[in-house]
Design a protein around this motif. Structure first.
Motif, short mmCIF file in Angstrom:
data_model
loop_
_atom_site.label_atom_id
_atom_site.label_comp_id
_atom_site.label_asym_id
_atom_site.label_seq_id
_atom_site.Cartn_x
_atom_site.Cartn_y
_atom_site.Cartn_z
N PRO A 185 81.18 9.92 1.78
CA PRO A 185 82.00 10.25 2.95
C PRO A 185 82.34 11.74 3.01
CG PRO A 185 82.93 8.43 1.70
CD PRO A 185 81.83 8.97 0.89
N GLY A 186 82.14 12.31 4.17
CA GLY A 186 82.49 13.72 4.37
C GLY A 186 81.47 14.70 3.84
N LYS A 187 80.40 14.19 3.28
CA LYS A 187 79.36 15.08 2.75
C LYS A 187 78.03 14.76 3.43
CE LYS A 187 81.42 15.31 -1.85
NZ LYS A 187 81.29 14.84 -3.20
N GLY A 188 77.33 15.78 3.87
CA GLY A 188 76.04 15.59 4.51
C GLY A 188 76.15 14.62 5.66
N VAL A 189 75.25 13.66 5.71
CA VAL A 189 75.30 12.67 6.77
C VAL A 189 76.08 11.42 6.34
CG1 VAL A 189 73.18 13.41 7.89
CG2 VAL A 189 73.08 11.72 6.06
N GLY A 190 76.70 11.49 5.19
CA GLY A 190 77.57 10.39 4.75
C GLY A 190 76.92 9.39 3.82
N VAL A 191 75.63 9.55 3.59
CA VAL A 191 74.96 8.66 2.62
C VAL A 191 73.92 9.47 1.84
CG1 VAL A 191 75.17 6.49 3.88
CG2 VAL A 191 73.20 7.97 4.28
N VAL A 220 63.14 11.00 2.57
CA VAL A 220 62.42 10.03 3.41
C VAL A 220 62.34 10.58 4.83
CG1 VAL A 220 63.07 7.96 2.13
CG2 VAL A 220 64.58 8.80 3.92
N PRO A 221 61.30 10.21 5.58
CA PRO A 221 61.23 10.63 6.98
C PRO A 221 62.41 10.05 7.76
CG PRO A 221 59.17 9.64 6.25
CD PRO A 221 60.16 9.39 5.17
N THR A 222 62.78 10.78 8.83
CA THR A 222 63.95 10.37 9.60
C THR A 222 63.84 8.92 10.07
OG1 THR A 222 63.99 12.63 10.38
CG2 THR A 222 65.44 11.07 11.51
N ASP A 223 62.67 8.53 10.53
CA ASP A 223 62.51 7.17 11.04
C ASP A 223 62.76 6.12 9.95
OD1 ASP A 223 62.02 8.04 13.56
OD2 ASP A 223 59.84 7.98 13.37
N GLU A 224 62.36 6.47 8.74
CA GLU A 224 62.53 5.50 7.65
C GLU A 224 64.00 5.33 7.28
OE1 GLU A 224 59.96 6.23 4.20
OE2 GLU A 224 61.23 4.83 3.08
N LEU A 225 64.78 6.39 7.54
CA LEU A 225 66.21 6.32 7.21
C LEU A 225 66.91 5.16 7.92
CD1 LEU A 225 67.43 10.01 7.29
CD2 LEU A 225 67.58 8.43 5.38
N ARG A 226 66.34 4.80 9.08
CA ARG A 226 66.94 3.71 9.86
C ARG A 226 67.07 2.44 9.04
NH1 ARG A 226 69.85 1.27 11.47
NH2 ARG A 226 70.08 0.00 13.33
N ASN A 227 66.20 2.28 8.04
CA ASN A 227 66.23 1.07 7.21
C ASN A 227 67.43 1.05 6.26
OD1 ASN A 227 63.74 0.31 8.28
ND2 ASN A 227 62.63 1.50 6.76
N TYR A 228 68.04 2.19 6.05
CA TYR A 228 69.06 2.27 5.00
C TYR A 228 70.47 2.55 5.50
CZ TYR A 228 64.74 2.92 2.36
OH TYR A 228 63.49 2.77 1.85
N VAL A 229 70.60 3.08 6.72
CA VAL A 229 71.93 3.50 7.18
C VAL A 229 72.33 2.73 8.43
CG1 VAL A 229 71.68 5.81 6.21
CG2 VAL A 229 70.98 5.40 8.56
N ASP A 230 73.64 2.79 8.74
CA ASP A 230 74.09 2.11 9.95
C ASP A 230 73.68 2.92 11.18
OD1 ASP A 230 76.06 4.09 10.53
OD2 ASP A 230 77.30 3.22 8.94
N ILE A 231 73.87 2.31 12.34
CA ILE A 231 73.35 2.90 13.56
C ILE A 231 74.02 4.24 13.90
CG2 ILE A 231 74.90 1.55 15.04
CD1 ILE A 231 71.26 2.36 15.90
N ASP A 232 75.34 4.36 13.63
CA ASP A 232 76.05 5.61 13.92
C ASP A 232 75.49 6.75 13.07
OD1 ASP A 232 77.57 4.33 15.72
OD2 ASP A 232 79.32 4.08 14.40
N THR A 233 75.33 6.45 11.79
CA THR A 233 74.81 7.48 10.88
C THR A 233 73.40 7.89 11.30
OG1 THR A 233 76.07 6.45 9.12
CG2 THR A 233 74.40 8.04 8.46
#
Lengths: 173, 359
Positions: free
Chosen positions: B113-119, B220-233
């Motif tokens: 939390p509060g760092k980078g994109v949060g994850v 990881v490529p941006t698109d792949e990040l979708r598998n690991y983070v919530d929609i807002d992130t």
């Protein structure tokens, strides 16, 4: 000989005392049964110790549930030593040439061997006692570090005692 | 006429073998009096019609109603104990399988939390020491009906247990960065071992050791990040990605200030999965901005004040002066006042001088 050796030998008991705890153990007098006797002792000790080590994860879980992640390195260290001790006891070759191939073993020699065998059994009791203490510390949240350190100390001593037993057996001619 | 198995053993055990059926082709025909030789760290289990029955420990066993009480009870009525009977015989390997490799695939998502994109996506790998503890339970769950069971057949099960526990422990550990996680690594290993013990016991196995290498961040490529983070992130990451693409456009980043902004955005995305590095880069970015501001002020105020404010004289003498001069070279290169070859030449010369002076 070192302090541990002196302490173990000074606490020597009798064949009867060992027999009371080990069904089927007839002692080392009969040469043909010596390997069997050694195996009975080690299997019994390993079984008792395995029961004790199996208690540790439940205590660790209790510690973790109470936020005790910081204790896990120490408990793991103690557990590894305890496991090492169990593996050594369980997997040691049944017999040591110096002792088992000797034709004549004096009563004095046998008393020393029995003392070490008894010591192995006592370490099973010691583990039980230290794990009880650690379990209580985990419940109360007090004295956890000390209880783990005590358990660790006993595991180190048990390994030393087993090494001494091996040396003692192989040294008896 | 059935071919009776008189003597059976299994000595050629593969390193990753857990259970082996004799005979491999299917059920075998045994009789009371057949011999079963069981090696150390093995147990032989008879299975008949899918039921796990009697077990024999290490040693040479002549089959009798005494050592096969359940099986002989089942077949006794039909055969009077004398005629051949059909059964599967499984040899279970009880040895420890040391150094079984494992890895974080998929990576573990750690919230920062509060760092980078949060994850941050954590990856690591290591080894475990495992083995079969309760052969009966293990057999019933995994091996009945199979000619051979090897570690690879249950690897996914083991992997999911490991990752599940490790992820849970990490999230409850309070770690908020890779450094935090690595600081706790020893405790995490111990805790994972304690928790996994129970899970392995449930499947009839034991785990004696759990080792992990230090955590690192996974790119990881941006698109792949979708598998690991919530929609807002993920949407925030996408916005950063778009800004990054814009910053990489020569039209937008042509000026010195524009290049600075572009660099900042690009770094924040690039290091989004690595908060420590992001903090370091942010600090470097601030220093660079300060230097640029100072340089622009010097240019605006003209040559009269410049000599007073310049940190380095025309010919630097001391360690401090040389350092200031090298900083100026960096800025001149960034602003295009200096060619790259000239920059290399000058910086090499003054770096060497700095070294001579012990700086």
């Amino acid at each position: 000989m070192n302090d541990l050796y002196s302490r173990i030998v000074s606490q020597r008991g009798s064949l009867e005392r060992l027999g009371a705890r080990l069904p089927g153990f007839g002692g080392y007098m009969d040469m043909s049964a010596r390997r069997q006797a050694d195996r009975i002792i080690r299997e019994q000790v390993a079984a008792e110790l395995t029961q004790q080590i199996n208690r540790l994860p439940a205590i660790e879980k209790q510690l973790l549930d109470a936020g005790g992640l910081q204790h896990m390195s120490e408990t793991r260290s103690a557990k590894i030593k305890m496991q090492t001790f169990i593996d050594r006891v369980a997997t040691a070759a049944p017999g040591y040439s110096g002792f088992y191939d000797a034709i004549k073993v004096t009563a004095e020699d046998l008393a020393v061997v029995y003392a070490f065998d008894e010591a192995l059994l006592r370490y099973g009791d010691a583990f039980q006692e230290k794990l009880d203490a650690l379990g209580q510390a985990a419940s109360s949240g007090e004295g956890i570090k000390e209880a783990i350190a005590e358990l660790d100390r006993v595991t180190i001593e048990a390994n030393d005692a087993f090494s001494l037993r091996e040396k003692t057996l192989s040294g008896l001619e | 006429m059935p071919r009776i198995i008189d003597v059976v053993d299994h000595t050629n055990v593969m390193d990753d073998e857990l259970v082996y059926r004799e005979p491999q082709g299917g059920s075998g025909d045994f009789r009371m009096g057949s011999q079963v030789i069981v090696q150390e760290s093995q147990v032989a289990i008879f299975v008949r019609q899918g039921q796990v029955l009697d077990a024999l420990g290490p040693g040479s066993h002549t089959l009798t109603t005494g050592n096969l009480p359940i099986l002989s009870g089942l077949i006794g009525l039909a055969t009077s104990g004398r005629t051949p009977f059909t059964a599967d015989l499984y040899f279970v390997n009880l040895k420890d399988l040391p150094q079984v490799p494992w890895g974080t695939n998929p990576p573990i998502v750690l919230e920062t939390p509060g760092k980078g994109v949060g994850v941050v996506l954590l990856i690591t790998h290591g080894v475990i020491d495992i083995g079969v503890e309760d052969p009966m339970r293990f057999m019933k769950q995994y091996a009945v009906g199979k000619p051979i069971l090897r570690l690879g057949d249950i690897r996914d099960r083991i992997q999911s247990m490991l990752l599940g526990e490790l992820a849970g422990l990490l999230s409850s550990s309070g770690a908020q960065s890779i450094m935090d996680a690595n600081r706790l690594l020893g405790d995490l290993e111990g805790a994972a071992l304690a928790r996994l013990n129970e899970q392995f016991a449930q499947i009839g196995m034991r785990i004696k050791a759990f080792e992990a290498k230090p955590f690192t961040a996974k790119d990881v490529p941006t698109d792949e990040l979708r598998n690991y983070v919530d929609i807002d992130t993920w949407e925030r990451i996408k916005r950063l990605d778009v800004a990054n693409a814009a910053a990489g456009n020569p039209g937008a980043g042509g000026s010195l200030a524009g290049a600075g902004v572009g660099l900042g955005v690009g770094q924040s995305l690039g290091a989004a999965m690595n908060p420590e590095q992001a903090a370091l880069q942010q600090q470097q970015q601030m220093m660079m901005n300060q230097m640029m501001m100072q340089m622009m002020q010097n240019n605006q105020q003209g040559g009269a004040q410049a000599p007073q404010q310049a940190a380095a004289p025309a010919v630097p003498q001391t360690v401090e002066e040389i350092r200031a001069y090298l900083d100026q070279l960096d800025m001149k290169l960034a602003s295009g006042e200096l060619s790259e070859s000239m920059y290399d030449k000058l910086s090499q010369k003054w770096e060497a001088r700095l070294k001579d002076l012990g700086g």
